[in-house]
Structure formats: structure tokens, C-alpha cells
Design an enzyme around this catalytic site. Structure first.
Site, mmCIF file in Angstrom:
data_model
loop_
_atom_site.group_PDB
_atom_site.id
_atom_site.type_symbol
_atom_site.label_atom_id
_atom_site.label_comp_id
_atom_site.label_asym_id
_atom_site.label_seq_id
_atom_site.Cartn_x
_atom_site.Cartn_y
_atom_site.Cartn_z
ATOM 1 N N PHE A 149 0.811 -1.232 0.000
ATOM 2 C CA PHE A 149 0.000 0.000 0.000
ATOM 3 C C PHE A 149 0.836 1.270 0.000
ATOM 4 C CE2 PHE A 149 0.951 -0.215 4.570
ATOM 5 C CZ PHE A 149 1.170 1.126 4.851
ATOM 6 N N LYS A 173 -0.926 -6.986 -9.396
ATOM 7 C CA LYS A 173 -1.916 -7.135 -8.316
ATOM 8 C C LYS A 173 -1.577 -6.063 -7.272
ATOM 9 C CE LYS A 173 -2.880 -8.403 -4.660
ATOM 10 N NZ LYS A 173 -3.281 -7.420 -3.633
ATOM 11 N N GLU A 176 -4.934 -4.043 -2.012
ATOM 12 C CA GLU A 176 -6.391 -3.787 -1.974
ATOM 13 C C GLU A 176 -6.701 -2.519 -1.167
ATOM 14 O OE1 GLU A 176 -4.602 -6.057 -0.597
ATOM 15 O OE2 GLU A 176 -5.630 -7.295 0.888
ATOM 16 N N SER A 226 5.253 -7.034 3.455
ATOM 17 C CA SER A 226 5.824 -7.364 4.767
ATOM 18 C C SER A 226 6.577 -8.697 4.704
ATOM 19 C CB SER A 226 4.692 -7.450 5.789
ATOM 20 O OG SER A 226 3.795 -8.461 5.379
ATOM 21 N N CYS A 281 9.855 1.420 3.544
ATOM 22 C CA CYS A 281 10.699 0.288 3.920
ATOM 23 C C CYS A 281 12.153 0.713 4.110
ATOM 24 C CB CYS A 281 10.629 -0.805 2.871
ATOM 25 S SG CYS A 281 11.334 -0.260 1.327
ATOM 26 N N GLU A 372 9.770 -5.264 12.778
ATOM 27 C CA GLU A 372 9.465 -3.983 12.144
ATOM 28 C C GLU A 372 8.257 -3.321 12.805
ATOM 29 O OE1 GLU A 372 7.664 -4.387 8.197
ATOM 30 O OE2 GLU A 372 8.795 -2.653 7.520
HETATM 31 P P1 NAD Z 1 1.444 -6.748 3.070
HETATM 32 O O1 NAD Z 1 2.478 -7.791 3.190
HETATM 33 O O2 NAD Z 1 0.329 -6.732 4.040
HETATM 34 O O3 NAD Z 1 0.755 -6.801 1.611
HETATM 35 C C1 NAD Z 1 1.522 -6.811 0.433
HETATM 36 C C2 NAD Z 1 0.720 -7.512 -0.659
HETATM 37 O O4 NAD Z 1 0.492 -8.863 -0.267
HETATM 38 C C3 NAD Z 1 -0.642 -6.900 -0.929
HETATM 39 O O5 NAD Z 1 -0.840 -6.831 -2.317
HETATM 40 C C4 NAD Z 1 -1.629 -7.865 -0.249
HETATM 41 O O6 NAD Z 1 -2.858 -7.945 -0.936
HETATM 42 C C5 NAD Z 1 -0.900 -9.198 -0.323
HETATM 43 N N1 NAD Z 1 -1.177 -10.099 0.802
HETATM 44 C C6 NAD Z 1 -1.433 -9.756 2.085
HETATM 45 N N2 NAD Z 1 -1.568 -10.854 2.844
HETATM 46 C C7 NAD Z 1 -1.391 -11.917 2.045
HETATM 47 C C8 NAD Z 1 -1.382 -13.339 2.259
HETATM 48 N N3 NAD Z 1 -1.602 -13.877 3.459
HETATM 49 N N4 NAD Z 1 -1.132 -14.147 1.198
HETATM 50 C C9 NAD Z 1 -0.899 -13.627 -0.026
HETATM 51 N N5 NAD Z 1 -0.899 -12.288 -0.273
HETATM 52 C C10 NAD Z 1 -1.132 -11.441 0.740
HETATM 53 O O7 NAD Z 1 2.229 -5.334 3.069
HETATM 54 P P2 NAD Z 1 1.625 -3.868 3.158
HETATM 55 O O8 NAD Z 1 1.067 -3.651 4.521
HETATM 56 O O9 NAD Z 1 0.776 -3.588 1.988
HETATM 57 O O10 NAD Z 1 2.950 -2.983 2.973
HETATM 58 C C11 NAD Z 1 3.811 -2.643 4.032
HETATM 59 C C12 NAD Z 1 4.958 -3.603 4.129
HETATM 60 O O11 NAD Z 1 5.675 -3.630 2.886
HETATM 61 C C13 NAD Z 1 5.989 -3.198 5.165
HETATM 62 O O12 NAD Z 1 6.400 -4.342 5.854
HETATM 63 C C14 NAD Z 1 7.129 -2.606 4.349
HETATM 64 O O13 NAD Z 1 8.397 -2.669 4.977
HETATM 65 C C15 NAD Z 1 7.072 -3.474 3.136
HETATM 66 N N6 NAD Z 1 7.714 -2.834 1.990
HETATM 67 C C16 NAD Z 1 8.920 -3.319 1.601
HETATM 68 C C17 NAD Z 1 9.584 -2.727 0.549
HETATM 69 C C18 NAD Z 1 10.933 -3.213 0.130
HETATM 70 O O14 NAD Z 1 11.425 -2.729 -0.869
HETATM 71 N N7 NAD Z 1 11.560 -4.139 0.827
HETATM 72 C C19 NAD Z 1 8.999 -1.643 -0.130
HETATM 73 C C20 NAD Z 1 7.738 -1.202 0.280
HETATM 74 C C21 NAD Z 1 7.096 -1.803 1.356
#
Ligand code: NAD
Length: 481
Positions: A149, A173, A176, A226, A281, A372
């Protein structure tokens, strides 16, 4: 703002469907601004079928032919900078300046994609008399990108452009929680004239991601999100024999030495941990002060108190994020830490999801969590030597970014050699490399080989084919004369 329905974009069309939906909330005031469809494996299948047809011709184009579409797209991105920024702000909540910066980064990423045609010239060498070896890159076919997000425009531009430029068809994708920006992206792809099916957007959450991981015609996927989800997705995709690169979360360390240039250190530390409300991140999470750095830390603390007001603060993504951050502050206090700035006490009449930056001090005791936080929380630790500070950083399970603040070249070189992170900075709060350098961490911040942007990403989105050629010098050629 009018509440819109966010549909899938398949085969160059927004597809109206009767799928279940989820509300998209405005972080600024909590209102419902959209409802997003929650796709299942059927919608992924439709996108794959369209992608299959489109990619057959797309892969035959030369880099230069493909680049022409990207030049048009680049102009459209520039023309739509304000529209995209407002869209990012409405769904993510970040300030308009941060949203502008995000679109500017997307523009830079598109410039890089355009440059691939000029730069990705393959090696050819005569390896022995009359025999040459050369390399060619081949697209993988249909690929996918799953995004978080916090950067609804930038992260898709990390992956979508280079993957398509390499000759693949891409299924995005988006998160959401922030699916609106991807709709604009799809419109711009259409306007730039990309063939239908080359770029699709499938909305939804876990079910859609699982269908992508399981589909045998999707050859590779990137994931950004994450760490717990990155692990799940990486395991599922690779278990299905897919190429996967999954970027996870982070807990980034800044190492501060007493000789750091104070003005630069203070402003970089504050911007790094509190900018975008810490929802980056690459945001700083832990400050390790080597020896006595009180002259810098006291300025950071004073300045952070100053900026914690309604005018400066943007919301975080959700009510759950506010609760998570406030609970973290309570836990830190219970764990014996000293609270220098308590953002959980911030009060506002605004209706959205607000909290203010916090600073926690463990120099006199208390136990810091290794996980984190993903919010504007700076945790200060003390170290009596550079070695001890480096050990603190290297004990973290994450390895995304880290930086040292010092004016000594020798100290910075020693630190750079020892620090365990994918992206290291010297006197810079957020050491994000710029194109053509690649973005990517190590340890629990990334699963899979390679990086997600820049030159390294070209390897991820293609196969490198090696061609060895030999012709006999003996045979008489008469058909040319
Ligand atoms: P998230 O892991 O909750 O979601 C990321 C994606 O995974 C979304 O598209 C979501 O729909 C999907 N998703 C969520 N749960 C799932 C599951 N159980 N199975 C399959 N798909 C699933 O992350 P977020 O809250 O959207 O974003 C924040 C996180 O992203 C933080 O931890 C941040 O550090 C990380 N991030 C990392 C980088 C990097 O370059 N390393 C960059 C941006 C954000």
C-alpha cells in the site's frame, strides 16, 4: 469524493463483474472512497489468457520498437503528474509533496526502461579461431507483480516497466488498500498504445495472490510487502517452480558518531524516520549513538516535538496502523525504555488515522523488539565503540538499508565493509540507489536472488541465452556471386 468501483483491467478493458468487494477508506478522514473487487482464480485465468495472446507478438518486437511505447508513456506520466499525485494522496494519505516525489520516481523509472534499448547491448566475442559466443536475452512469457500500500505508483513502476520492456506480459496485483492509482496506470498504458493484454490489473487480496502463485503459465513473480507475507509468497511460488523475488519489511539502523556534521545529521535523521509517517521500507527505525552524541540527539528530539502538529502530519494508512503504533509505545514503556517523544499522546479533531512521531530511548535500559514497526518511531540505542554499533545492526534479522553519519573517511569505510544491509549510506538518511543502480536488501528483507530495479532487474525478467557459432572456412561459397 465520489465513491468509485475499482474493477479489473483485462485485455485492454475495465471488466465489470459481480465479484465481492472491499471498501477502500480515505486515511485522511476515514470515509469510503471506493470499493475494490476481490478477484479469484477465474479472473487471474482471464488475464493469463489475454496475456498469452498479446505476448506472442510483443516478444517479437525489438527493444527499440518496444521503447517507442515507453516514450509515449513517459510523456503521459509527465502530463498526468498532478492527477496521479492527487490520486496517491487520496488513497494512501501521504502529503502532496511526497506524492509528487513518488510520481517523479515513476518518471525516472520510465526513463530507465526507455534506456534499456540503448544500453542492453549483448556481448559477442570470438572465443577461438572462427568460433564466436554471444548472448541474447529472452522474455519469460507471462509474469506478475504484487505490490504493497505504501507506494501505489512507485512500486508497480519498479517492476511493470522493465518486465514489459524485456518482452513479457505483466499482471499487476496492487494492494487492496490502495488500488485506485493502478487504474490510472492502466488508462495511461491504453493511451500510450500498448497492445491489449500486455498489461493487466487484477485486484484483490490473498486469494488473487495465491491464484497467481499457483498458475503454471505465470513464469515469474515479484512481491513487495511485509516479511511474513513475503515468506509465504516466496515459498508458494517457488514450490510451484516459479522464479520469485520477494522483498519484505525492514528495521533500518542509522549509526551516529560524535563527529557527524550536526546540521546534516539532524535533518537527515528526522526526515528518514518521520517522513511519510515512517511508512517506508527504507525509513530509519533505530539510531545507534556511538559514545556521546547528545548534542545531535537533543536537537532531533526538540525538532520532532515542533513538527508534531496538525499542519505537518499526514495520516497513516488505517486505524489498525494507529493502534499498532500506540500499542508499541505502551509496550516499550512497560519494557523499561525511556520515552523522549510520545506520538501516541497526539490529539487531533481530524477524523482520519492520525498519530505523531515517537522517540524511544534504550540507552539506560529496556529491551527493543527486533520486529518492524512500520511507522514513525525512532528507537535510540547506545554503543561504546564502532564495533559494538556494527554488531547491533548486524544482529537485526533484516538487512534493507543502513547508514553511518561521520566525517571520517576511515570510519565510514570500515562501517561500509562490515554493515549487513543491501543498501548502505554514508551521511544520508535514506540510502535508496537511483537508476541504473538496483534496489534490494538482504537477509529477511529479501527472498530470492537479484534486485528489483535497475540493471539487475533485467536478469530477473529474462533468460540469458548463450549462442556459440562456428562456420567452416573451407567451404566455397558461390551463391553470393
Ligand atoms: P502486506 O504484506 O500486508 O501486503 C503486500 C501484498 O500482499 C498486498 O498486495 C496484499 O494484498 C498481499 N497479501 C497480504 N496478505 C497476504 C497473504 N496472506 N497471502 C498472499 N498475499 C497477501 O504489506 P503492506 O502492509 O501492503 O505494505 C507494508 C509492508 O511492505 C511493510 O512491511 C514494508 O516494509 C514493506 N515494503 C517493503 C519494501 C521493500 O522494498 N523491501 C517496499 C515497500 C514496502
Amino acid at each position: 469524493m465520489e465513491c468509485i468501483r475499482i474493477e479489473n483491467y483485462i485485455n485492454g478493458e475495465f471488466v465489470t463483474s459481480s465479484l465481492n468487494t472491499m471498501d477502500v477508506k480515505s486515511p485522511s478522514d476515514g470515509s469510503t472512497i471506493a470499493s475494490v473487487v476481490l478477484s479469484t482464480k477465474d479472473e487471474v485465468e482471464q488475464a493469463v489468457q489475454a496475456a498469452k495472446i498479446a505476448q506472442k507478438d510483443w516478444k517479437k518486437l525489438s527493444y527499440k520498437q518496444r521503447a517507442k511505447f515507453f516514450f509515449k508513456y513517459l510523456v503521459l506520466l509527465e502530463e498526468n503528474r498532478e492527477v496521479l499525485s492527487v490520486c496517491i494522496q487520496s488513497e494512501n494519505g501521504k502529503s502532496i509533496l511526497d506524492a509528487n516525489a513518488e510520481v517523479d520516481k515513476a518518471i525516472e523509472l520510465c526513463e530507465f526502461a526507455c534506456s534499456i534499448a540503448q544500453d542492453d547491448v549483448h556481448a559477442i566475442s570470438e572465443v577461438s579461431t572462427g568460433i564466436t559466443c554471444s548472448e541474447q536475452r529472452r522474455p519469460l512469457g507471462i509474469v506478475s507483480s504484487i505490490s504493497p500500500f505504501n507506494f501505489p505508483i512507485m512500486v508497480p513502476h519498479w517492476t511493470v516497466l522493465n518486465a514489459i520492456m524485456m518482452g513479457n506480459a505483466m499482471i499487476l496485483k496492487p494492494s487492496e488498500m490502495t488500488p485506485i492509482s493502478a487504474q490510472h496506470m492502466a488508462r495511461l498504458f491504453k493511451e500510450a498504445g500498448f497492445p491489449d493484454g500486455i498489461f493487466s490489473v487484477i485486484n484483490g487480496g490473498k486469494d488473487a495472490v495465491e491464484a497467481i502463485c499457483d498458475h503454471e503459465d505465470i513464469k515469474a513473480l515479484s512481491f513487495v510487502g511485509s516479511t511474513p507475507v513475503a515468506k509465504i509468497v516466496y515459498k508458494r511460488a517457488t514450490n510451484n517452480l516459479k522464479r520469485a523475488l520477494c522483498l519484505g519489511g525492514a528495521k533500518n539502523f542509522l549509526i551516529l558518531t560524535p563527529d557527524a556534521e550536526p546540521k546534516m545529521a539532524v535533518s537527515d535523521i528526522i526526515a528518514s524516520f518521520s517522513g511519510m509517517n515512517g511508512q517506508r521500507c527504507m525509513a530509519a527505525s533505530v539510531l545507534v549513538a556511538v559514545g556521546n552524541c547528545d548534542h545531535i540527539i537533543s536537537q532531533v528530539v526538540d525538532a520532532v516535538k515542533e513538527i508534531s502538529n496538525d499542519e505537518n502530519l499526514a495520516p497513516v494508512i488505517s486505524n489498525a496502523a494507529v493502534t499498532n503504533l500506540n500499542t508499541y509505545m505502551e509496550k516499550a514503556q512497560n519494557n523499561g525504555a525511556k520515552i523522549l517523544v510520545d506520538g501516541s499522546q497526539y490529539k487531533t479533531n481530524k477524523k482520519g488515522y492520525y498519530t505523531a512521531p515517537s522517540i524511544i530511548d534504550y540507552r539506560e535500559g529496556g529491551t527493543m523488539e527486533k520486529e518492524e514497526v512500520f511507522g514513525a518511531v525512532l528507537e535510540i540505542k547506545g554503543a561504546s565503540s564502532l564495533e559494538e554499533a556494527l554488531r547491533e545492526q548486524n544482529n537485526s534479522p533484516y538487512g534493507n538499508g543502513t547508514s553511518i553519519f561521520t566525517q571520517s573517511g576511515r570510519v565510514s569505510e570500515d562501517a561500509v565493509r562490515e554493515l549487513e544491509a543491501g543498501m548502505i549510506g554514508v551521511n544520508i538518511g535514506i540510502p535508496v540507489p537511483r537508476e541504473p543502480f538496483s534496489f534490494g536488501g538482504i537477509k529477511d528483507s529479501k527472498f530470492g536472488y537479484g534486485d528489483i530495479t535497475g540493471k539487475q532487474s533485467l536478469n530477473f525478467w529474462s533468460d540469458l541465452i548463450k549462442v556459440t557459432t562456428k562456420y567452416s572456412g573451407e567451404n566455397k561459397i558461390d551463391w553470393m556471386s
